[in-house]
Each structure stands twice: as structure tokens, then as C-alpha cells.
Design a protein around this motif. Sequence first.
Motif, PDB file in Angstrom:
ATOM      1  N   GLY A   1       6.911  28.699  54.417  1.00  9.27           N
ATOM      2  CA  GLY A   1       6.071  27.818  55.340  1.00  9.27           C
ATOM      3  C   GLY A   1       6.913  28.208  56.813  1.00  9.27           C
ATOM      4  O   GLY A   1       7.809  28.692  57.019  1.00  9.27           O
ATOM      5  N   VAL A   2       6.209  27.842  57.934  1.00  7.52           N
ATOM      6  CA  VAL A   2       6.658  28.130  59.233  1.00  7.52           C
ATOM      7  C   VAL A   2       7.207  26.650  59.944  1.00  7.52           C
ATOM      8  O   VAL A   2       6.329  25.687  59.832  1.00  7.52           O
ATOM      9  CB  VAL A   2       5.738  28.949  60.225  1.00  7.52           C
ATOM     10  CG1 VAL A   2       6.181  28.799  61.629  1.00  7.52           C
ATOM     11  CG2 VAL A   2       5.199  30.018  59.420  1.00  7.52           C
ATOM     12  N   ILE A   3       8.079  26.758  60.166  1.00  2.27           N
ATOM     13  CA  ILE A   3       8.638  25.443  60.939  1.00  2.27           C
ATOM     14  C   ILE A   3       9.193  26.117  62.428  1.00  2.27           C
ATOM     15  O   ILE A   3       9.392  26.898  62.654  1.00  2.27           O
ATOM     16  CB  ILE A   3      10.026  24.947  59.960  1.00  2.27           C
ATOM     17  CG1 ILE A   3      11.041  26.002  60.225  1.00  2.27           C
ATOM     18  CG2 ILE A   3       9.422  24.485  58.667  1.00  2.27           C
ATOM     19  CD1 ILE A   3      12.369  24.892  59.515  1.00  2.27           C
ATOM     20  N   SER A   4       9.466  25.021  63.378  1.00  3.31           N
ATOM     21  CA  SER A   4       9.893  25.059  64.774  1.00  3.31           C
ATOM     22  C   SER A   4      11.159  24.249  64.708  1.00  3.31           C
ATOM     23  O   SER A   4      11.015  23.066  64.661  1.00  3.31           O
ATOM     24  CB  SER A   4       8.664  24.693  65.663  1.00  3.31           C
ATOM     25  OG  SER A   4       7.799  25.694  65.591  1.00  3.31           O
TER      26      SER A   4
ATOM     27  N   PHE B   1       0.959  34.817  58.631  1.00  2.00           N
ATOM     28  CA  PHE B   1       1.178  33.353  59.288  1.00  2.00           C
ATOM     29  C   PHE B   1       0.789  33.333  61.028  1.00  2.00           C
ATOM     30  O   PHE B   1       0.306  32.393  61.502  1.00  2.00           O
ATOM     31  CB  PHE B   1       2.447  32.948  59.175  1.00  2.00           C
ATOM     32  CG  PHE B   1       2.580  32.449  57.658  1.00  2.00           C
ATOM     33  CD1 PHE B   1       1.908  31.683  57.055  1.00  2.00           C
ATOM     34  CD2 PHE B   1       3.953  32.257  57.146  1.00  2.00           C
ATOM     35  CE1 PHE B   1       2.084  31.278  55.835  1.00  2.00           C
ATOM     36  CE2 PHE B   1       4.245  31.696  55.911  1.00  2.00           C
ATOM     37  CZ  PHE B   1       3.169  31.109  55.184  1.00  2.00           C
ATOM     38  N   ASN B   2       0.938  34.550  61.506  1.00  2.00           N
ATOM     39  CA  ASN B   2       0.933  34.590  63.062  1.00  2.00           C
ATOM     40  C   ASN B   2      -0.336  35.006  63.338  1.00  2.00           C
ATOM     41  O   ASN B   2      -0.650  35.303  64.468  1.00  2.00           O
ATOM     42  CB  ASN B   2       2.012  35.279  63.523  1.00  2.00           C
ATOM     43  CG  ASN B   2       3.313  34.732  63.598  1.00  2.00           C
ATOM     44  OD1 ASN B   2       3.472  33.634  63.466  1.00  2.00           O
ATOM     45  ND2 ASN B   2       4.495  35.476  63.286  1.00  2.00           N
ATOM     46  N   GLY B   3      -1.325  35.429  62.493  1.00  2.00           N
ATOM     47  CA  GLY B   3      -2.572  35.958  62.789  1.00  2.00           C
ATOM     48  C   GLY B   3      -2.596  37.261  63.186  1.00  2.00           C
ATOM     49  O   GLY B   3      -3.734  37.953  63.774  1.00  2.00           O
ATOM     50  N   GLN B   4      -1.727  37.991  62.761  1.00  2.00           N
ATOM     51  CA  GLN B   4      -1.496  39.614  63.359  1.00  2.00           C
ATOM     52  C   GLN B   4      -2.101  40.499  62.315  1.00  2.00           C
ATOM     53  O   GLN B   4      -2.303  40.159  61.203  1.00  2.00           O
ATOM     54  CB  GLN B   4       0.048  39.891  63.272  1.00  2.00           C
ATOM     55  CG  GLN B   4       0.757  39.129  64.676  1.00  2.00           C
ATOM     56  CD  GLN B   4       2.124  39.315  64.556  1.00  2.00           C
ATOM     57  OE1 GLN B   4       2.580  40.029  63.718  1.00  2.00           O
ATOM     58  NE2 GLN B   4       2.866  38.821  65.689  1.00  2.00           N
ATOM     59  N   PRO B   5      -2.770  41.729  62.659  1.00  2.00           N
ATOM     60  CA  PRO B   5      -3.042  42.794  61.589  1.00  2.00           C
ATOM     61  C   PRO B   5      -2.201  43.187  60.712  1.00  2.00           C
ATOM     62  O   PRO B   5      -1.070  43.189  60.904  1.00  2.00           O
ATOM     63  CB  PRO B   5      -3.454  43.686  62.659  1.00  2.00           C
ATOM     64  CG  PRO B   5      -3.075  43.554  63.787  1.00  2.00           C
ATOM     65  CD  PRO B   5      -2.688  42.118  64.012  1.00  2.00           C
ATOM     66  N   PHE B   6      -2.520  43.185  59.472  1.00  2.00           N
ATOM     67  CA  PHE B   6      -1.606  43.647  58.470  1.00  2.00           C
ATOM     68  C   PHE B   6      -2.163  44.943  57.850  1.00  2.00           C
ATOM     69  O   PHE B   6      -1.128  45.443  56.751  1.00  2.00           O
ATOM     70  CB  PHE B   6      -1.400  42.319  57.637  1.00  2.00           C
ATOM     71  CG  PHE B   6      -2.601  41.904  56.785  1.00  2.00           C
ATOM     72  CD1 PHE B   6      -3.047  42.337  55.730  1.00  2.00           C
ATOM     73  CD2 PHE B   6      -2.971  40.767  57.562  1.00  2.00           C
ATOM     74  CE1 PHE B   6      -4.270  41.790  55.321  1.00  2.00           C
ATOM     75  CE2 PHE B   6      -4.357  40.089  56.950  1.00  2.00           C
ATOM     76  CZ  PHE B   6      -4.893  40.720  55.914  1.00  2.00           C
TER      77      PHE B   6
END
Length: 449
Positions: free
Chosen positions: A295-298, A334-339
Motif C-alpha cells: 500500500g501507499v502511505i504519505s 499505484f501511480n497510474g504510470q504505463p507499465f
Amino acid sequence: MVYESDIKPCDRYLMERFITGACSIAGKPIQHDGYIQYTNPRLTAAPYRPKLRTLSLDIETNYHTDAVLSIAGLCYGAGLEESAVVFIVSNDYIPPGESLTYRNYPHEKNLLMAFMSWVNEIDPDILCGWNVVNFDLMHLQKRCSVYGLALNLSRAGKPASIIPGKQNSHNAFARISGRVVLDGIDCLRLTSSITKRGHEIILKTRELIEAKGYKVIYGDTDSVFVWLEGEFTSQQARQTGKTLQESLNHWWTDHIQTHYRLPCYLELEFETHFERFFMPTMRGSNQGSKKRYAGVISNSAGEKKIIFKGLETVRTDWTPLAREFQRELFERIFNGQPFEAFIRELVQKMYNGDFDAKLRYRKRIRQDIDSYIKNVPPHIQAARQLPEVGQWIEYHITQGGPQPSNQIDNAIDYAHYQEKQLKPVADTILQFVGHSFDDIISGQMEFFQ
């Protein structure tokens, strides 16, 4: 009801200073015969972990006569070199083994006396064993009484006494002054009871959360994962978590006080807010697996970080390339970048030999390599090619089989790493975004055939 006058002054003195165990004493000491006196010292709580001596024991008996045939003791702890001693009724000499000493005695009475003398010599703080109270100590007391001996295992010079349970003969109590007795069966029962009660608390907590309209995607053991469906800012999500925390703690405090008339020491804590979250389901179920998630946390500065739990990136039995691949792939998704292009490029570079150093496996060798006969795992196959082997082995999978990483003389089997390392890592998350590893690299693989 407890009144102030019910509390002993010395207990109140310690309580007001939050001293629940060890303490430090500041003041002028006055030495007396056998003790040290302080007048009006300053006491504060202090951390302290005692260095204890432990003796684990086990006895063997004659089924027909009840006579004790042998007593085995393993002692370790403060000031003791770990060793095992076996007291045995035998007239034959038995040579000592590695860290194991045999002591022979012609008669059971001699054995019992020698064992009790040895216990007082090594002076353990803890006596332990499996069913040690209901069988071992109970039987030793019985056999000592046959010879008019006291079960002399106490520090205070008093005989030890094993008291049978009133209603259950398998619920005896050991009274050995100056020592603590830990029975493995009782410890296991306590552990099971704690685990069961904790599970019940989590399940009830789950019910309370769902009654408030939130969806629990996982709740078991010691954690509850709540999905806040809808649009929430990070601040709103955190506030919701803290509100749930306060509400749940209030409910448990009231419940335990009302039903058990006890103060509540349970405390549920809002731990973190995952802005993006991935938890694969358990095989054959739609339930999540707490031991595996990302998961992504800040942080307070707004910097984002991916937390991995139980996935390949935190496991040492996967290759460095697989761990790096998983971390980069998750960050992109998670960051919506192309993969897709990233995956194809990484596979191509692997076949070009750019990542050979990152294709090594690292495994621990847990037993003698010659003990493997029928099923010989890859790391043992590689270890057998070395003149000397330590506790760890690093190896590659080649077209000639597993080989130590420092002496590869065959071509690396890149197809193995594609199927056994990259593909499982990718498909763990790609299936949830409508893709698969094979579909992404299908056209590219014609170049590697």
C-alpha cells in the motif's frame, strides 16, 4: 469497592511513582550485616531483565514397577554452559556424547539423591518440561517417598511439594520455594486461550465497524482492514480512523465494565491510512490475506512511500531482480504510470545478460548436504559442487542445472527466471488491472526462441 485505606502505604508509594517492577535507588547507603539501609532515598522506575537459569527435565520410568530408570536434564542460562546430563540406573559405562554426559548409578535411590544434589548445585531459577508437574515431578515425589526421601528441589531448604488437583488429577500444582515451574502443556493452553480470545475480540470489532456502514476487507488475529468506499481526502480518512478508534474503545470499556466488572485494558489503535492498497485473496477464497499486502502511505511532509508485507520484495528467497521488478511495477501501477513497455524492456535486458548478477538465489543450508538422498533441492545441488560449504549458498539456474554463482560454466537459463521469477511477480497484481504477463510479452518472445 476499594477504599484508599485498603491500599498498603508501601504499595501506594510505588504506584504513585509508576514503579511496577525494578527500580533505581538514589541516596546514601549504610551497610549493615546482611543488608543495606537507605534513609529517605529517591526511587524511580528502571528497566531490568534478569538473567535466569533454566532447567528442562524429563524422566523415564518402568511401566510395571514405576521405578525411575533415568532423568534427563538440559540446563542453560546465566553463568551456565549449556549442557545435557542423563542420570541413569545402570552398571554399564556409557561414553559421553557431544554436549551430553551420562551419570550411572547402581540403584534408583542413588539416582534420585544425585539428581536432587545436582539441581541444587546448578541452582536454576526455572524448572520446565512437558507435563512436568502432573507426571515428572509428581512421580519423583512418589518415588522419593518410597525411600523415605524428601523431594529436595527448593532453595529455602524446604521440601518441594506437588499437590494434586481437587477435581482433576491432571491439574496438579508444584510448590518449590525459590523456583518457578513452567509446564509446557499449561503454557500451550494459556497461549491457545489468549489466541482464541483475541480472535473473538477482533471478530466482534469487525461486527461493530460493519454496523456503522463500513466494509471490512480483512479482520483476524490482531488487525482489521477497513475499506472507505467513496471519495475521501487523506485528512478525512485519518479522521474517520480516529473516530472509529474512539468509538470502539468506548464500546469495549463499557462492555467489559458492565459484563465483567473489570477495568478495560484493551486499546484499539488507528495505525495508518493507505491511499492505494493491494491485498491478494487467499487461495480458493474471496478473503484477503493479512500476511501479504502492499500500500501507499504519505508522511507528514506529503512524501509517498510503498509499504510491502509478505510479498516477494521483502523475501530473501527470491532473486534481487524479482524484488526490484515487483517494487518498480507496483509503483507504476499505484501511480497510474504505463507499465507494459517497462515489462517488455526488462525482459529483453535480462535475455541480453544485463541482469546476470541479480539472478542469483541465496539459500540457507540447514543440514548436512550428504543427508539429502531422494529429493535434492537446487541449492544443495549447487553446494555439492563446492569444495567447502558454509551456512549459505548463492547459486544460479543454468541450462546445465543449478551452479554456484562464483563458478558458472553453463549458459544461464533465462526462461527459468522468466517463468519462475518475473511472471509470478507480475501476475500477482496484473490480473487486477486487466492484464497478464504472457499477453504483454507474447509478441516479444519470438525473438528469444
